[in-house]
Design a protein around this motif. Structure first.
Motif, PDB file in Angstrom:
ATOM      1  N   TYR A  93      -7.280  13.849 -29.963  1.00  0.00           N
ATOM      2  CA  TYR A  93      -6.671  15.584 -30.375  1.00  0.00           C
ATOM      3  C   TYR A  93      -8.706  16.532 -30.969  1.00  0.00           C
ATOM      4  N   PRO A 126      -3.554  22.818 -19.105  1.00  0.00           N
ATOM      5  CA  PRO A 126      -2.395  22.376 -19.967  1.00  0.00           C
ATOM      6  C   PRO A 126      -2.305  22.988 -21.080  1.00  0.00           C
ATOM      7  N   GLN A 127      -3.451  24.197 -21.218  1.00  0.00           N
ATOM      8  CA  GLN A 127      -2.940  24.821 -22.674  1.00  0.00           C
ATOM      9  C   GLN A 127      -1.714  25.856 -22.975  1.00  0.00           C
ATOM     10  N   MET A 131       4.929  22.706 -24.211  1.00  0.00           N
ATOM     11  CA  MET A 131       5.146  21.727 -25.514  1.00  0.00           C
ATOM     12  C   MET A 131       6.519  20.762 -24.145  1.00  0.00           C
ATOM     13  N   VAL A 134       5.555  19.289 -21.267  1.00  0.00           N
ATOM     14  CA  VAL A 134       4.745  18.967 -21.044  1.00  0.00           C
ATOM     15  C   VAL A 134       5.266  17.329 -21.919  1.00  0.00           C
ATOM     16  N   ALA A 182      -4.289  17.447 -23.000  1.00  0.00           N
ATOM     17  CA  ALA A 182      -3.951  18.561 -23.430  1.00  0.00           C
ATOM     18  C   ALA A 182      -5.273  19.725 -23.843  1.00  0.00           C
ATOM     19  N   GLU A 183      -5.906  19.254 -25.187  1.00  0.00           N
ATOM     20  CA  GLU A 183      -7.505  19.307 -25.673  1.00  0.00           C
ATOM     21  C   GLU A 183      -8.874  19.028 -24.642  1.00  0.00           C
TER      22      GLU A 183
END
Lengths: 305, 263
Positions: A93, A126-127, A131, A134, A182-183
């Motif tokens: 992450y 994606p942020q 979730m 996702v 995502a990050e």
């Protein structure tokens, strides 16, 4: 890109306030927010800290445990495993996205590409996606007939195909890569904004001094992006610790205990095994780690400034 | 100063990661719409079987109330903490700021027992109030920063005209602060819309009051490998936030990267 709300705050207001400066009425303005905040955030936090000192199943009368639940958080092999998984996820992450994004952005720091708004919007997407959605998408991507296995079969590596999220060895890294996905955009957007603020003259000066790409990276880009790196590491580390949604929806902690993480154990120990005190101790431990990371990274940056 | 090759490489890297970022979402959309045939069958099936009309309505109610209440409370408190001198103002600010670092995981279990003991579990107010509290923590931090940055002369001029602190806020600072307020509103709306853990724990038995993300997780449990309706359902839940994001991306990004710790 501006990170704040514009102008810097006015300089200190050390002197006596001007006549007519409203003072006591300030309490009245703060009161409504404070009441709700105290009742529904501060109180549960304190209550959780209190409950963490008891052995309690949520139904019968609890018994005093002192710090027993915290000792168990550290010593229980299953929970130790959960925190170990959190460390692995920390790599996926936080470390991996920050490293990749950092090198990529540093590599393009010399150019000022156009169309940045578009790329920024897409990379950051994606942020903002729930979730839950996702998780549903990635569950399909990793499924037996999903695109990952499809690609493997296409390039003749069909032997490697498997149900990734159900595999004892691969479930944790698979979930971790969802975190990387995502990050990475968050880190790139942060670094891209930071790089634009490094004065072009610094690069020119480095080049006049005969610095190569690597020397330039360590002399100009790395120090120039220190603040952004700190923010990125803080945000991604916290995301790695607060991944209940993703774990609950993709693997449910399984197979076996392979993807159990502290955030999931808070829920699991409360509602499945009836260890409420222990669950609260895990929750408080997560909060302490988040607090330490935020304070620690901030201090690291300020200290070297 | 940069060569053509360098620029091309930059675009190549950016494009590659842009594709990676959107691929899962495009794949979801493609499956949900049964491309290339284009059919909305999966949507109507998911919409009906998943009771999404009801769940989206619930989500909309929760988001509206949380946004309105949390914004008003945050503006009021941020105004006082940002422009007025009173004993304990700084301490109060740090108390609110600390809330940014409290993860939901640390409060969800005691909240569950507290709300149950006062009969607020499985109710919309029981789901809204903790989210208002979390939002206020960010809102106060955000609005205080705005009010501190607002030109001092603006506030003083208003006061010279004999305006009360309330009139100064209403007539001068709120109109000027619209961009800052909008950023706060879209972030609170997104966090509330996407919230899953609180909804899962607080709405544990009231099926009529489920929010959209909770509805999706239930739907997923019932349609494990029926990917088409599942993807349609995921799209239904994710789309509202993504649509708002496309138009107001600047606000989303600025707010989320402000160093705020919440996510």
């Amino acid at each position: 890109m501006r990170l704040g709300v514009g102008r810097p705050a006015p300089a200190g207001r050390a002197g006596a306030p001007p006549p007519g400066e409203p003072r006591r009425i300030g309490y009245l303005y703060v009161l409504p927010a404070l009441v709700i905040y105290a009742l529904f955030l501060l109180w549960p936090l304190l209550h959780g800290a209190w409950l963490s000192l008891f052995h309690w199943d949520g139904l019968t009368v609890g018994t005093w445990a002192g710090l027993g639940n915290y000792r168990q958080t550290i010593s229980d092999p299953q929970l130790r495993g959960a925190f170990g998984h959190a460390v692995v996820l920390l790599f996926f992450y936080a470390i991996l996205p920050c490293c990749i994004a950092f090198v990529l952005v540093a590599a393009m720091s010399r150019s000022r590409p156009r169309g940045m708004t578009f790329f920024r919007t897409v990379l950051f997407l994606p942020q903002v996606v729930a979730m839950v959605a996702v998780a549903v998408a990635w569950q399909w991507i990793y499924s037996a007939h999903g695109p990952v296995n499809g690609t493997l079969r296409l390039i003749g590596l069909g032997g490697l195909a498997r149900g990734w999220l159900g595999d004892f060895t691969w479930a944790l890294p698979s979930v971790g890569l969802i975190g990387t996905w995502a990050e990475i955009g968050l880190a790139m957007v942060l670094f891209l904004a930071g790089v634009q603020k490094i004065p072009q003259e610094l690069y020119e000066a480095a080049r006049v001094d005969g610095a190569g790409a690597v020397a330039e990276f360590f002399a100009v880009t790395l120090p120039g992006l220190r603040r952004e790196l700190a923010v990125a590491l803080t945000l991604t580390t916290i995301a790695a610790l607060r991944n209940f949604d993703l774990i609950y929806l993709t693997t449910g902690g399984g197979p076996g205990d392979a993807t159990k993480v502290p955030a999931y154990e808070v829920y699991n120990r409360t509602f499945n095994t009836g260890e409420v005190g222990l669950a609260c101790a895990i929750g408080i431990t997560i909060a302490i780690i988040v607090f330490a990371v935020t304070a620690g990274v901030g201090r690291l940056v300020e200290g070297r400034a | 100063m940069t060569s053509r090759a360098e620029r091309l490489a930059t675009y190549g890297v950016l494009s590659l990661f842009a594709v990676i970022a959107v691929f899962p979402l495009l794949a979801v959309a493609a499956q949900a719409l049964a491309l290339p045939h284009l059919s909305f069958g999966a949507f109507t099936a998911a919409w009906r079987q998943g009771h999404f009309a009801r769940y989206l309505t619930n989500s909309l109610i929760v988001v509206t109330v949380v946004v309105v209440v949390a914004s008003v409370l945050s503006i009021l408190a941020g105004y006082a903490l940002g422009t007025m001198d009173f004993r304990g103002a700084t301490t109060l600010f740090y108390v609110f700021l600390a809330g940014l670092m409290v993860p939901t995981e640390a409060i969800v279990v005691p909240l569950y027992f507290d709300l149950r003991s006062v009969g607020l579990d499985n109710t919309l107010p029981g789901l809204m109030l903790p989210q208002i509290a979390q939002s206020v923590s960010f809102g106060v931090f955000w609005m205080r920063a705005y009010f501190r940055s607002a030109p001092r002369s603006l506030i003083e001029a208003s006061r010279m005209d004999g305006a009360s602190s309330w009139t100064t806020l209403r007539r001068v600072l709120i109109p000027v602060g619209r961009p800052a307020i909008l950023t706060m509103v879209v972030l609170i709306a997104m966090w509330t819309w996407n919230e899953f853990l609180l909804a899962l724990v607080i709405m544990n038995s009231n099926e009529d009051r489920r929010t959209a993300p909770l509805g999706l997780s239930i739907f997923q449990g019932q349609h494990q490998t029926e990917y088409q309706p599942l993807m349609a359902a995921a799209l239904i839940v994710a789309a509202p936030v993504v649509l708002v994001y496309v138009f107001l991306q600047r606000h989303f990004i600025a707010g989320m990267l402000s160093g705020a710790v919440k996510e």
